[in-house]
Motif scaffolding. Structure first.
Motif, PDB file in Angstrom:
ATOM      1  N   VAL A  78      16.819  20.742  44.032  1.00 19.42           N
ATOM      2  CA  VAL A  78      16.414  19.768  43.248  1.00 19.42           C
ATOM      3  C   VAL A  78      15.497  18.707  43.773  1.00 19.42           C
ATOM      4  O   VAL A  78      14.546  18.318  43.131  1.00 19.42           O
ATOM      5  CB  VAL A  78      17.825  18.747  42.956  1.00 19.42           C
ATOM      6  CG1 VAL A  78      17.690  17.547  42.269  1.00 19.42           C
ATOM      7  CG2 VAL A  78      18.905  19.818  42.081  1.00 19.42           C
ATOM      8  N   GLU A  79      15.562  18.757  44.968  1.00 18.37           N
ATOM      9  CA  GLU A  79      14.324  17.870  45.466  1.00 18.37           C
ATOM     10  C   GLU A  79      13.025  18.455  45.373  1.00 18.37           C
ATOM     11  O   GLU A  79      12.106  17.839  45.021  1.00 18.37           O
ATOM     12  CB  GLU A  79      14.775  17.791  46.971  1.00 18.37           C
ATOM     13  CG  GLU A  79      13.996  16.885  48.071  1.00 18.37           C
ATOM     14  CD  GLU A  79      14.496  16.894  49.477  1.00 18.37           C
ATOM     15  OE1 GLU A  79      15.621  17.196  49.798  1.00 18.37           O
ATOM     16  OE2 GLU A  79      13.491  16.805  50.217  1.00 18.37           O
ATOM     17  N   HIS A  80      12.753  19.704  45.820  1.00 21.44           N
ATOM     18  CA  HIS A  80      11.773  20.381  45.607  1.00 21.44           C
ATOM     19  C   HIS A  80      11.352  20.435  44.016  1.00 21.44           C
ATOM     20  O   HIS A  80      10.029  20.332  43.750  1.00 21.44           O
ATOM     21  CB  HIS A  80      11.831  21.646  46.187  1.00 21.44           C
ATOM     22  CG  HIS A  80      11.810  21.981  47.627  1.00 21.44           C
ATOM     23  ND1 HIS A  80      12.410  22.944  48.306  1.00 21.44           N
ATOM     24  CD2 HIS A  80      11.172  21.108  48.608  1.00 21.44           C
ATOM     25  CE1 HIS A  80      11.888  22.649  49.446  1.00 21.44           C
ATOM     26  NE2 HIS A  80      11.316  21.670  49.653  1.00 21.44           N
ATOM     27  N   ALA A  81      12.092  20.536  43.282  1.00 17.08           N
ATOM     28  CA  ALA A  81      11.987  20.465  42.037  1.00 17.08           C
ATOM     29  C   ALA A  81      11.226  19.235  41.038  1.00 17.08           C
ATOM     30  O   ALA A  81      10.407  19.075  40.476  1.00 17.08           O
ATOM     31  CB  ALA A  81      12.855  21.057  40.868  1.00 17.08           C
ATOM     32  N   ARG A  82      12.071  18.178  41.763  1.00 12.91           N
ATOM     33  CA  ARG A  82      11.539  17.020  41.396  1.00 12.91           C
ATOM     34  C   ARG A  82      10.437  16.686  41.868  1.00 12.91           C
ATOM     35  O   ARG A  82       9.348  16.096  41.163  1.00 12.91           O
ATOM     36  CB  ARG A  82      12.619  15.759  42.022  1.00 12.91           C
ATOM     37  CG  ARG A  82      12.235  14.476  41.523  1.00 12.91           C
ATOM     38  CD  ARG A  82      13.531  13.343  41.351  1.00 12.91           C
ATOM     39  NE  ARG A  82      14.405  13.621  40.326  1.00 12.91           N
ATOM     40  CZ  ARG A  82      14.132  13.499  38.914  1.00 12.91           C
ATOM     41  NH1 ARG A  82      13.044  12.970  38.459  1.00 12.91           N
ATOM     42  NH2 ARG A  82      15.070  13.754  38.127  1.00 12.91           N
ATOM     43  N   ALA A  83       9.688  16.860  43.120  1.00 16.96           N
ATOM     44  CA  ALA A  83       8.623  16.850  43.699  1.00 16.96           C
ATOM     45  C   ALA A  83       7.517  17.607  42.819  1.00 16.96           C
ATOM     46  O   ALA A  83       6.305  17.435  42.455  1.00 16.96           O
ATOM     47  CB  ALA A  83       8.438  17.218  45.003  1.00 16.96           C
ATOM     48  N   LYS A  84       7.963  18.778  42.231  1.00 16.98           N
ATOM     49  CA  LYS A  84       7.096  19.479  41.501  1.00 16.98           C
ATOM     50  C   LYS A  84       6.767  19.202  40.291  1.00 16.98           C
ATOM     51  O   LYS A  84       5.691  19.111  39.615  1.00 16.98           O
ATOM     52  CB  LYS A  84       7.781  21.095  41.458  1.00 16.98           C
ATOM     53  CG  LYS A  84       6.994  22.043  40.653  1.00 16.98           C
ATOM     54  CD  LYS A  84       7.661  23.436  40.904  1.00 16.98           C
ATOM     55  CE  LYS A  84       7.231  23.909  42.371  1.00 16.98           C
ATOM     56  NZ  LYS A  84       7.637  25.126  42.548  1.00 16.98           N
ATOM     57  N   ARG A  85       7.815  18.359  39.544  1.00 17.18           N
ATOM     58  CA  ARG A  85       7.716  17.727  38.228  1.00 17.18           C
ATOM     59  C   ARG A  85       6.622  16.744  38.534  1.00 17.18           C
ATOM     60  O   ARG A  85       5.887  16.570  37.421  1.00 17.18           O
ATOM     61  CB  ARG A  85       9.023  17.113  37.868  1.00 17.18           C
ATOM     62  CG  ARG A  85       8.862  16.486  36.351  1.00 17.18           C
ATOM     63  CD  ARG A  85      10.204  15.809  36.157  1.00 17.18           C
ATOM     64  NE  ARG A  85       9.894  14.935  35.040  1.00 17.18           N
ATOM     65  CZ  ARG A  85       9.084  13.613  35.222  1.00 17.18           C
ATOM     66  NH1 ARG A  85       8.968  13.240  36.447  1.00 17.18           N
ATOM     67  NH2 ARG A  85       8.755  12.940  33.951  1.00 17.18           N
ATOM     68  N   ASP A  86       6.447  15.823  39.413  1.00 17.74           N
ATOM     69  CA  ASP A  86       5.668  14.820  39.705  1.00 17.74           C
ATOM     70  C   ASP A  86       4.449  15.421  39.896  1.00 17.74           C
ATOM     71  O   ASP A  86       3.354  15.018  39.254  1.00 17.74           O
ATOM     72  CB  ASP A  86       6.053  14.137  40.878  1.00 17.74           C
ATOM     73  CG  ASP A  86       7.371  13.115  40.805  1.00 17.74           C
ATOM     74  OD1 ASP A  86       7.623  13.068  39.545  1.00 17.74           O
ATOM     75  OD2 ASP A  86       7.938  12.804  41.972  1.00 17.74           O
ATOM     76  N   ARG A  87       4.255  16.435  40.641  1.00 15.79           N
ATOM     77  CA  ARG A  87       3.084  17.189  40.971  1.00 15.79           C
ATOM     78  C   ARG A  87       2.231  17.619  39.791  1.00 15.79           C
ATOM     79  O   ARG A  87       1.190  17.337  39.490  1.00 15.79           O
ATOM     80  CB  ARG A  87       2.982  18.138  42.051  1.00 15.79           C
ATOM     81  CG  ARG A  87       2.002  18.279  42.844  1.00 15.79           C
ATOM     82  CD  ARG A  87       2.353  19.131  44.101  1.00 15.79           C
ATOM     83  NE  ARG A  87       3.104  20.271  43.880  1.00 15.79           N
ATOM     84  CZ  ARG A  87       4.120  20.621  44.453  1.00 15.79           C
ATOM     85  NH1 ARG A  87       4.962  19.822  45.397  1.00 15.79           N
ATOM     86  NH2 ARG A  87       4.724  21.714  44.010  1.00 15.79           N
ATOM     87  N   ALA A 139      15.167  24.166  37.362  1.00 20.10           N
ATOM     88  CA  ALA A 139      15.049  24.649  38.372  1.00 20.10           C
ATOM     89  C   ALA A 139      15.988  25.575  38.779  1.00 20.10           C
ATOM     90  O   ALA A 139      17.106  25.350  38.293  1.00 20.10           O
ATOM     91  CB  ALA A 139      15.028  23.504  39.444  1.00 20.10           C
ATOM     92  N   ASN A 140      15.757  26.703  39.369  1.00 19.48           N
ATOM     93  CA  ASN A 140      16.897  27.577  39.791  1.00 19.48           C
ATOM     94  C   ASN A 140      16.890  28.016  41.457  1.00 19.48           C
ATOM     95  O   ASN A 140      15.656  27.925  41.917  1.00 19.48           O
ATOM     96  CB  ASN A 140      17.228  28.561  38.867  1.00 19.48           C
ATOM     97  CG  ASN A 140      16.019  29.413  38.512  1.00 19.48           C
ATOM     98  OD1 ASN A 140      15.000  29.519  39.303  1.00 19.48           O
ATOM     99  ND2 ASN A 140      15.982  30.415  37.699  1.00 19.48           N
TER     100      ASN A 140
END
Ligand code: C5P
Length: 219
Positions: free
Chosen positions: A153-162, A170-171
């Motif tokens: 979740v943490e990485h996916a949220r950062a990816k969404r921002d980027r 995310a999976n």
């Protein structure tokens, strides 16, 4: 609501891997099967959407009612998506190769006694990020996928921002999950202001649920 809540809506879905040529017989690829993207395209078509599925090399069958455009490389995938625009929604499910070989060899590379070949890699265009930052005609809802192996979740949220997309699905594709290439998926839907963990289910059910969410959002 209507049985066809996405009638009159245009959706573009990317799915599958890309193949990046090294020489006429070799390429760089990845383990994406295309299953989840194809299920999403089918689920959206069943809700009445006009769906263009831009597919990398896969053995999956084209879902009913979907217009399929086959491509091999990331560049071809980006060109096909641009050609299919404008759209209300773009969903980038494809596992696009991050790198390609700078120049494809025209002839098959030969084994020689004077050492190993040197492959120079260059970065591929990011299709999702490119669409997300469009200033005119940006699709109303741009959705990306994130395959993570830890801190999903943490990485996916950062990816969404980027990437500046609206939603990220995310999976966890770490070895033991059997998700990559398998028939089931367990995802998190990350939006502007929420995150939901969905129960592990068949990729067809995950697709149907995502299609419902998209229909709800587009209203
Ligand atoms: O950065 P990463 O590859 O993990 O991001 C995944 C998301 O970005 C997916 O939605 C994928 O389809 C999209 N993507 C893309 N073009 C690329 C790389 C990723 O559209 N070159």
């Amino acid at each position: 609501g209507s049985a066809y809540p996405l009638k009159g809506r245009k959706v573009i879905v990317t799915a599958g891997p890309t193949h990046e040529p090294i020489d006429p017989v070799r390429y760089i690829a990845n383990r994406s099967s295309g299953k989840q993207g194809f299920e999403i395209a089918g689920a959206l078509a069943r809700l009445g959407a006009d769906v263009v599925l831009v597919a990398g090399p896969t053995i999956e069958h084209t879902p009913d009612g979907v217009t399929r455009v086959d491509v091999e490389t990331a560049w071809q995938m980006q060109a096909a998506v641009r050609k299919a625009l404008p759209a209300d929604t773009v969903i980038c499910v494809a596992a696009v190769a991050d790198w390609r070989v700078d120049a494809e060899a025209e002839q098959k590379m030969k084994k020689t006694r004077d050492g190993l070949p040197n492959l120079t890699l260059v970065e591929n265009p990011d299709i999702l990020a490119g669409i997300s930052i469009m200033t005119t005609g940006r699709p109303e809802l741009v959705i990306g996928f994130a395959a993570e192996t830890e801190n999903v979740v943490e990485h996916a949220r950062a990816k969404r921002d980027r990437k500046k997309c609206d939603w990220i699905v995310a999976n966890d594709v770490s070895g033991a999950t059997g998700i990559m290439g398998g028939t089931e998926n367990q995802v998190y839907l990350i939006t502007e202001d929420s995150e939901e963990a969905w129960p592990r289910a068949g990729k067809d059910l995950v697709a149907a649920k995502l299609a419902d969410k998209i229909a709800e959002r587009l209203g």
